[in-house]
Design an enzyme around this catalytic site. Structure first.
Site, PDB file in Angstrom:
ATOM      1  N   ASN A  38      -4.491  -1.248  -6.825  1.00  0.00           N
ATOM      2  CA  ASN A  38      -5.308  -0.991  -5.640  1.00  0.00           C
ATOM      3  C   ASN A  38      -5.214  -2.144  -4.654  1.00  0.00           C
ATOM      4  O   ASN A  38      -4.483  -2.063  -3.663  1.00  0.00           O
ATOM      5  CB  ASN A  38      -6.761  -0.738  -6.067  1.00  0.00           C
ATOM      6  CG  ASN A  38      -7.634  -0.307  -4.914  1.00  0.00           C
ATOM      7  OD1 ASN A  38      -7.188  -0.256  -3.772  1.00  0.00           O
ATOM      8  ND2 ASN A  38      -8.881   0.003  -5.191  1.00  0.00           N
ATOM      9  N   ASP A  39      -5.923  -3.224  -4.931  1.00  0.00           N
ATOM     10  CA  ASP A  39      -5.997  -4.323  -3.971  1.00  0.00           C
ATOM     11  C   ASP A  39      -4.627  -4.865  -3.570  1.00  0.00           C
ATOM     12  O   ASP A  39      -4.427  -5.279  -2.436  1.00  0.00           O
ATOM     13  CB  ASP A  39      -6.841  -5.466  -4.549  1.00  0.00           C
ATOM     14  CG  ASP A  39      -8.306  -5.065  -4.689  1.00  0.00           C
ATOM     15  OD1 ASP A  39      -8.775  -4.270  -3.861  1.00  0.00           O
ATOM     16  OD2 ASP A  39      -8.964  -5.536  -5.633  1.00  0.00           O
ATOM     17  N   VAL A  40      -3.688  -4.825  -4.504  1.00  0.00           N
ATOM     18  CA  VAL A  40      -2.372  -5.417  -4.218  1.00  0.00           C
ATOM     19  C   VAL A  40      -1.553  -4.569  -3.256  1.00  0.00           C
ATOM     20  O   VAL A  40      -0.457  -4.956  -2.862  1.00  0.00           O
ATOM     21  CB  VAL A  40      -1.563  -5.637  -5.514  1.00  0.00           C
ATOM     22  CG1 VAL A  40      -2.264  -6.613  -6.423  1.00  0.00           C
ATOM     23  CG2 VAL A  40      -1.287  -4.343  -6.238  1.00  0.00           C
ATOM     24  N   THR A  41      -2.095  -3.387  -2.858  1.00  0.00           N
ATOM     25  CA  THR A  41      -1.377  -2.561  -1.889  1.00  0.00           C
ATOM     26  C   THR A  41      -2.126  -2.499  -0.570  1.00  0.00           C
ATOM     27  O   THR A  41      -1.711  -1.803   0.345  1.00  0.00           O
ATOM     28  CB  THR A  41      -1.244  -1.119  -2.408  1.00  0.00           C
ATOM     29  OG1 THR A  41      -2.563  -0.575  -2.579  1.00  0.00           O
ATOM     30  CG2 THR A  41      -0.513  -1.067  -3.734  1.00  0.00           C
TER      31      THR A  41
ATOM     32  N   ALA B 116     -11.652  -6.554  -5.846  1.00  0.00           N
ATOM     33  CA  ALA B 116     -12.058  -7.439  -4.771  1.00  0.00           C
ATOM     34  C   ALA B 116     -13.281  -6.879  -4.056  1.00  0.00           C
ATOM     35  O   ALA B 116     -13.870  -7.543  -3.218  1.00  0.00           O
ATOM     36  CB  ALA B 116     -10.915  -7.634  -3.779  1.00  0.00           C
TER      37      ALA B 116
END
Lengths: 102, 465
Positions: free
Chosen positions: B394-397, B435
């Site tokens: 999720n956050d890494v995209t 996050a």
């Protein structure tokens, strides 16, 4: 004047940090998990201290407080040594290249 | 009985073999040989220790029994542990190294004669300092790793535990450790030695509780580093080259991994250590919670999109590990490949709960490692790919990291998933990631959300292909 042996050990220590620095940067990121498990295994070479403590008792008292701590440390370190190397082995065996004839 | 000089040379050899063990990990082909070097180094070190003591009469049987017990437990764990539980295992192993270091330090403090360090109450000053450092760092490693283990295992909540006055308290305890070490060295009092250990256990515990679940990659790497420094401290006490070399190797290895992980999140090391990430951002995400439209689809739509693609990039994340979807994923990819679709995997440095976690899971599912790419290697390919399949990440995209300076993850390197012609996002719901922030990718024109369990969705897509 003679140099304190501590200085030699310190030199080994500092130089090993540099070796570690360069060697670990060259580890491919896909193998970072095996890197952690193998560093776990090798840092358990602390077992040498545990063995010395464990064998330090004389025949009258194999189990004095000091050697009992040694025995316990032997078991803890042995879990790590066997567990660490074997799980690393297991992981590394899974890394395969693409089969060409597919 | 081996002479001191000869055994020192053997310890040096085993130290060199450990260096080669790490060197082998530079590529998967050489890694297995590297592991063998590591095992060899360990066998040499243990054998030499027995030979140099040369006392085979009394305690030997007991020592071997304890060695065997530990070895059997270790081997059992190594064969039983599922690959998804690797982070917990490594955290647990760190705690054992820490505790072993503490025990060896205690043994040496109680019976310094056995280690040639003097007599009780009259230990050589240098050795006592080294011993205290080894014991304190070992104790911190132990209790810190236990907390990390509990958090990873889900026994303890992954959310950060913070309270007022936390940082001053920690600072106070750290200062007291230094003072205690100083007093211990000047008085040699065993009372102070035990206090030092107790306080070190406490600080290890306090240092890790404020760190949130998503920061676990950093924590694990950091504790890895600590376990190395603890071993090195004991190595100085025992005047053992193998232990000093290994301690330095492991210490720097863990430090480098922590650095890589911090960089992957664009956060400073201190920012992570001071903790509290993930709890503070709740307010900002609830403020702008206007309903934005998302496109959602089913496995049919996903299969259709992928069938018509010529290249697909898979972006796995921790969610894939939780859903145990890696095998289903590989089956889907096999089907895609049969249809002549090019498939590659993109891995973000902090995907998963420890460095390299995703790579191991994919390897377990028989994904060839030359189809798996790191962020820098593959990020430019998204623009040319037809479909990005985000599963459990999720956050890494999140493109917000590139566009919104207000965002807590601004500046974090992210995978340029949104540049793909279409994005398939497998997720249970629209809830934010660790996050605590909304992912802009959900609302993009070319994103199709697939609301389902990752494993089930992947299996369904395979059926429809």
């Amino acid at each position: 004047m003679e140099i304190d042996p501590f200085i030699f050990r310190l030199s080994i220590f500092i130089l090993s940090i540099f070796i570690g620095y360069y060697v670990v940067w060259s580890v491919t990121p896909s193998l970072h998990t095996p890197l952690m498990s193998v560093t776990n295994a090798i840092s358990s070479v602390i077992i040498v201290g545990a063995i010395i403590a464990g064998l330090a008792g004389n025949s009258d008292s194999i189990f004095n407080t000091s050697s009992i701590f040694g025995f316990l440390a032997i078991s803890l370190a042995a879990i790590n040594i066997f567990g660490g190397f074997l799980v690393t082995q297991r992981m590394l065996a899974m890394y395969k290249k693409k089969k060409k004839d597919k | 009985m081996l002479s001191a000089n000869l055994s020192a040379i053997f310890y040096l050899i085993s130290g060199v073999l450990f260096i080669l063990a790490l060197r082998g990990l530079s590529s998967p082909e050489t890694s297995r040989k590297g592991n063998f070097f590591g095992i060899l180094g360990m066998i040499i070190a243990i054998t030499v220790t027995f030979l140099s003591i040369g006392n085979f009469s009394t305690g030997l049987v007991v020592v071997l029994i304890f060695l065997l017990i530990g070895g059997l437990i270790g081997a059992f764990i190594a064969y039983k542990i599922p690959m998804t539980a690797m982070p917990e295992l490594v955290a647990g192993f760190h705690s054992l190294v820490g505790l072993a270091a503490v025990f060896v330090a205690i043994a040496a403090f109680l019976n310094p004669g056995a280690f040639n360090l003097g007599s009780p109450g009259n230990i050589k000053l240098g050795s006592l300092i080294e011993m205290s450092i080894g014991a304190a760092v070992g104790a911190i490693t132990f209790s810190g790793s236990i907390i990390a283990f509990l958090k990873l295992q889900g026994i303890m909540s992954g959310s950060p535990i913070t309270f007022k006055g936390q940082h001053p308290l920690n600072a106070l305890i750290l200062i007291s450790i230094i003072i205690l070490t100083y007093l211990l060295c000047s008085t040699q009092s065993s009372y102070l030695f035990w206090t030092l250990l107790a306080v070190s256990f406490l600080i290890g515990f306090l240092l890790i509780i404020p760190i949130g679940g998503a920061d676990m990659p950093v924590v694990i790497s950091m504790l890895n580093s600590y376990s190395g420094w603890a071993a090195a401290g004991i190595g100085f006490t025992l005047e053992n080259t193998a232990l000093i070399i290994t301690g330095a190797l492991v210490g720097s290895s863990g430090a480098i991994l922590s650095y890589i992980m911090c960089k992957g999140m664009n956060r400073s090391f201190f920012n992570v250590i001071l903790g509290g990430f993930g709890a503070t951002d709740q307010s900002s995400s609830s403020q702008n919670k206007e309903q934005r439209p998302v496109k959602s689809g089913n496995s049919d739509d996903a299969a259709f999109l992928m069938k018509n693609a010529s290249s697909v990039i898979i972006v796995p994340g921790y969610g894939m590990a939780v859903a145990q979807a890696q095998h289903a994923l590989r089956e889907m990819v096999d089907t895609l490949k049969k249809n002549d679709i090019k498939v590659s995997y993109a891995i973000h440095p902090v995907a998963g709960r420890m460095p390299g976690h995703m790579n191991v899971l994919l390897a377990e599912a028989n994904v060839p490692y030359d189809e798996v790419f790191e962020l820098e290697e593959i990020n430019n390919d998204f623009a040319n790919a037809d479909v990005a399949f985000v599963i459990g990440a999720n956050d890494v995209t999140n493109p917000v990291a590139k566009t919104d300076p207000q965002s807590p993850i601004y500046g974090m390197p992210v995978l340029d998933v949104e540049k793909c012609k279409s994005v398939l996002f497998v997720k249970r719901s629209l809830s934010p990631g660790y996050a605590g922030i909304d992912n802009d990718l959900f609302y993009k024109e070319n994103t199709l959300m697939l609301f389902a369990d990752a494993k089930k969705m992947t299996e369904d897509i395979t059926k429809n292909l």
